[in-house]
Scaffold this motif. Structure first.
Motif, PDB file in Angstrom:
ATOM      1  N   TYR A   1      -4.162   6.140   3.343  1.00 59.11           N
ATOM      2  CA  TYR A   1      -3.836   7.272   2.471  1.00 59.11           C
ATOM      3  C   TYR A   1      -5.048   7.760   1.685  1.00 59.11           C
ATOM      4  O   TYR A   1      -4.916   8.620   0.816  1.00 59.11           O
ATOM      5  CB  TYR A   1      -2.737   6.870   1.480  1.00 59.11           C
ATOM      6  CG  TYR A   1      -1.489   6.330   2.121  1.00 59.11           C
ATOM      7  CD1 TYR A   1      -0.621   7.164   2.814  1.00 59.11           C
ATOM      8  CD2 TYR A   1      -1.170   4.977   2.049  1.00 59.11           C
ATOM      9  CE1 TYR A   1       0.532   6.667   3.411  1.00 59.11           C
ATOM     10  CE2 TYR A   1      -0.019   4.471   2.640  1.00 59.11           C
ATOM     11  CZ  TYR A   1       0.822   5.321   3.315  1.00 59.11           C
ATOM     12  OH  TYR A   1       1.956   4.822   3.902  1.00 59.11           O
ATOM     13  N   ARG A   2      -6.233   7.215   1.973  1.00 65.28           N
ATOM     14  CA  ARG A   2      -7.397   7.522   1.150  1.00 65.28           C
ATOM     15  C   ARG A   2      -7.697   9.019   1.099  1.00 65.28           C
ATOM     16  O   ARG A   2      -7.948   9.575   0.032  1.00 65.28           O
ATOM     17  CB  ARG A   2      -8.626   6.775   1.666  1.00 65.28           C
ATOM     18  CG  ARG A   2      -9.834   6.978   0.760  1.00 65.28           C
ATOM     19  CD  ARG A   2     -11.152   6.652   1.395  1.00 65.28           C
ATOM     20  NE  ARG A   2     -12.243   6.883   0.464  1.00 65.28           N
ATOM     21  CZ  ARG A   2     -12.721   8.080   0.149  1.00 65.28           C
ATOM     22  NH1 ARG A   2     -12.197   9.168   0.701  1.00 65.28           N
ATOM     23  NH2 ARG A   2     -13.701   8.217  -0.723  1.00 65.28           N
TER      24      ARG A   2
ATOM     25  N   VAL B   1      -5.242  10.898  -1.103  1.00 66.76           N
ATOM     26  CA  VAL B   1      -5.433  10.589  -2.520  1.00 66.76           C
ATOM     27  C   VAL B   1      -6.701  11.261  -3.043  1.00 66.76           C
ATOM     28  O   VAL B   1      -6.718  11.829  -4.138  1.00 66.76           O
ATOM     29  CB  VAL B   1      -5.482   9.063  -2.720  1.00 66.76           C
ATOM     30  CG1 VAL B   1      -5.937   8.714  -4.129  1.00 66.76           C
ATOM     31  CG2 VAL B   1      -4.111   8.455  -2.446  1.00 66.76           C
TER      32      VAL B   1
ATOM     33  N   TYR C   1      -4.846   7.471  -9.457  1.00 68.31           N
ATOM     34  CA  TYR C   1      -5.415   7.680  -8.123  1.00 68.31           C
ATOM     35  C   TYR C   1      -6.657   6.813  -7.919  1.00 68.31           C
ATOM     36  O   TYR C   1      -6.839   6.190  -6.868  1.00 68.31           O
ATOM     37  CB  TYR C   1      -5.776   9.149  -7.930  1.00 68.31           C
ATOM     38  CG  TYR C   1      -4.601  10.062  -7.669  1.00 68.31           C
ATOM     39  CD1 TYR C   1      -3.676   9.771  -6.669  1.00 68.31           C
ATOM     40  CD2 TYR C   1      -4.422  11.230  -8.398  1.00 68.31           C
ATOM     41  CE1 TYR C   1      -2.605  10.611  -6.415  1.00 68.31           C
ATOM     42  CE2 TYR C   1      -3.357  12.078  -8.152  1.00 68.31           C
ATOM     43  CZ  TYR C   1      -2.448  11.766  -7.160  1.00 68.31           C
ATOM     44  OH  TYR C   1      -1.387  12.603  -6.915  1.00 68.31           O
TER      45      TYR C   1
ATOM     46  N   SER D   1      -7.602   2.281   2.611  1.00 70.26           N
ATOM     47  CA  SER D   1      -6.229   2.725   2.827  1.00 70.26           C
ATOM     48  C   SER D   1      -6.159   3.910   3.787  1.00 70.26           C
ATOM     49  O   SER D   1      -7.034   4.781   3.804  1.00 70.26           O
ATOM     50  CB  SER D   1      -5.599   3.134   1.491  1.00 70.26           C
ATOM     51  OG  SER D   1      -4.357   3.778   1.691  1.00 70.26           O
TER      52      SER D   1
ATOM     53  N   ALA E   1       0.936   4.039  -2.970  1.00 71.63           N
ATOM     54  CA  ALA E   1       0.616   5.444  -2.702  1.00 71.63           C
ATOM     55  C   ALA E   1       1.725   6.359  -3.207  1.00 71.63           C
ATOM     56  O   ALA E   1       1.462   7.400  -3.825  1.00 71.63           O
ATOM     57  CB  ALA E   1       0.386   5.645  -1.209  1.00 71.63           C
TER      58      ALA E   1
ATOM     59  N   PHE F   1      -5.794   3.210  -7.429  1.00 74.13           N
ATOM     60  CA  PHE F   1      -5.310   2.981  -6.064  1.00 74.13           C
ATOM     61  C   PHE F   1      -6.483   2.843  -5.098  1.00 74.13           C
ATOM     62  O   PHE F   1      -6.509   1.933  -4.258  1.00 74.13           O
ATOM     63  CB  PHE F   1      -4.401   4.128  -5.636  1.00 74.13           C
ATOM     64  CG  PHE F   1      -3.972   4.054  -4.197  1.00 74.13           C
ATOM     65  CD1 PHE F   1      -2.851   3.329  -3.827  1.00 74.13           C
ATOM     66  CD2 PHE F   1      -4.696   4.702  -3.201  1.00 74.13           C
ATOM     67  CE1 PHE F   1      -2.457   3.242  -2.494  1.00 74.13           C
ATOM     68  CE2 PHE F   1      -4.317   4.622  -1.873  1.00 74.13           C
ATOM     69  CZ  PHE F   1      -3.194   3.894  -1.519  1.00 74.13           C
TER      70      PHE F   1
ATOM     71  N   GLU G   1       0.830  -1.209   0.000  1.00 79.17           N
ATOM     72  CA  GLU G   1       0.000   0.000   0.000  1.00 79.17           C
ATOM     73  C   GLU G   1       0.861   1.254   0.000  1.00 79.17           C
ATOM     74  O   GLU G   1       0.575   2.223  -0.710  1.00 79.17           O
ATOM     75  CB  GLU G   1      -0.908  -0.032   1.232  1.00 79.17           C
ATOM     76  CG  GLU G   1      -1.813   1.166   1.385  1.00 79.17           C
ATOM     77  CD  GLU G   1      -2.646   1.070   2.654  1.00 79.17           C
ATOM     78  OE1 GLU G   1      -2.894   2.120   3.264  1.00 79.17           O
ATOM     79  OE2 GLU G   1      -3.028  -0.052   3.042  1.00 79.17           O
TER      80      GLU G   1
END
Length: 399
Positions: free
Chosen positions: A156-157, A160, A144, A154, A132, A147, A128
């Motif tokens: 990191y959502r 993103v 994006y 995630s 990212a 992902f 992940e």
């Protein structure tokens, strides 16, 4: 290769190569190597990765030719999913992307960039964190979205999704018809009424600037539809105040909407800050400090410093705190043994207001002991020998 049927390997390689070079759209069949005898399932092998990686081997290459890899991935894979490829010595060789599934558990992969890996090379899923970092480098909406599809939960959502929003705004703002955001900024405090934040600039995630009216209301039009929902920040700008916490709103995905929101804003508090000193300039601790108009009482600390940032009000007979606002204040200081000290300030709202030092003058109250002089009197007195009273010449007391 121990334990493998060499004839089966040759047939599998030939079939895969012919199918790869054949007519487009034709089904590719790959015969997997056959084990001479059953072997127990081996535990997942930890690859040689950098610090912090958490990948495990999930497959192996059974055919490699030019820009094509055929790999067995028993747990399955999705089209477009990326894998890290490790050579036979378990050294990182590069990355490959799934093109399509050839048969159950067998996939055709396309190397990403230069990659040297032969039969027996191992595969690990792209982590992940790696994914990212890759999509941020490419900085394109399709990557994006891919992902977010592969890592829906995630950590990191949010980042993103904000990048998708920014790229979409660059491409299509303003869009009519588009989403309209109407909001009202108010002070995020428990008060008897809502206090609007009027005539402040509202910056929508670095792109759009609006200004609130005297009632704290603003309106932003033409926001294009977004492929993903996103929480975006509102940057509050004003010479009069500073937001103490990030302010944000939620924009929905794939639809145009009229959004209306009451947005509470927690701002930097109004503070009266000062220090109490004695006539020699030394700090005085434990001094009671209060203001007029009345706010609240506080005590100075060991450095003589104090801060007043709230005001007490009576609400139904019970005391309650509310934020302090700017204005003209007289500030008083008192401690037993000192005269009352005073200073004045014209305070501004939503910022720290330093006060001139309050100086206290010492008082000698009745009943208090005289402070020590710190002088040895015998060193400064001259004794006259002629003034000495002879023995027996003093007053006599009646027996």
């Amino acid at each position: 290769m121990p334990g493998w049927n060499r004839g089966a390997i040759g047939v599998a390689a030939a079939l895969a190569l012919v199918a790869w070079a054949g007519v487009a759209g034709a089904a590719i069949k790959v015969r997997k190597p056959v084990l001479l005898e059953p072997e127990p399932a081996a535990p997942a092998v930890k690859p040689r990765l950098g610090a912090g990686e958490d990948q495990l081997f999930v497959g192996s290459v059974i055919f490699a030719q030019g820009g094509t890899l055929v790999a067995e991935i028993p747990a399955g894979a999705r089209k477009g999913e990326r894998f890290v490829v490790f050579d036979e010595g378990l050294r990182r060789a590069g990355k490959a992307r799934v093109d399509r599934e050839l048969e159950k558990g067998v996939y055709l992969l396309r190397p990403q960039g230069s990659l040297r890996a032969g039969m027996g090379a191992k595969l690990a899923r792209e982590s992940e964190r790696e994914a990212a970092a890759r999509v941020v480098r490419t900085n394109r909406i399709p990557e994006y979205l891919e992902f977010l599809d592969l890592f829906p939960d995630s950590k990191y959502r949010d980042r993103v999704a904000r990048e998708v929003f920014r790229l979409r705004m660059k491409e299509a703002y303003p869009t009519f018809p588009g989403t309209t955001l109407e909001g009202r900024l108010t002070l995020a405090e428990t008060l008897d009424r809502k206090i609007p934040l009027g005539q402040v600039l509202v910056k929508l995630d670095r792109f759009i600037i609006a200004r609130t009216d005297d009632t704290g209301r603003f309106r932003i039009e033409g926001i294009p539809s977004l492929p993903v929902g996103v929480r975006v920040t509102l940057d509050i700008k004003s010479d009069r105040l500073r937001a103490a916490e990030e302010v944000s709103v939620e924009l929905p995905a794939e639809k145009l909407a009229d959004l209306k929101a009451e947005i509470p804003v927690k701002v930097a508090p109004t503070v009266l800050a000062g220090q109490v000193l004695d006539e020699r300039g030394a700090p005085v601790a434990g001094v009671e400090v209060w203001t007029s108009p009345y706010t609240m009482e506080v005590l100075t600390d060991e450095t003589g410093a104090f801060r007043i940032a709230r005001r007490k009000v009576q609400d139904g007979g019970e005391g309650a705190d509310q934020p302090l606002f700017g204005g003209d204040y007289d500030v008083f200081a008192f401690r037993r043994g000192y005269a009352v000290g005073k200073t004045s300030v014209s305070a501004e709202s939503y910022r720290e207001n330093p006060l001139p030092p309050i100086r206290l003058e010492r008082l000698d109250l009745p009943g208090e002991p005289v402070p020590p002089l710190g002088v040895n009197l015998t060193e400064h007195l001259a004794v006259d020998p002629g003034a000495v009273v002879p023995e027996g010449a003093g007053p006599r007391l009646n027996p």
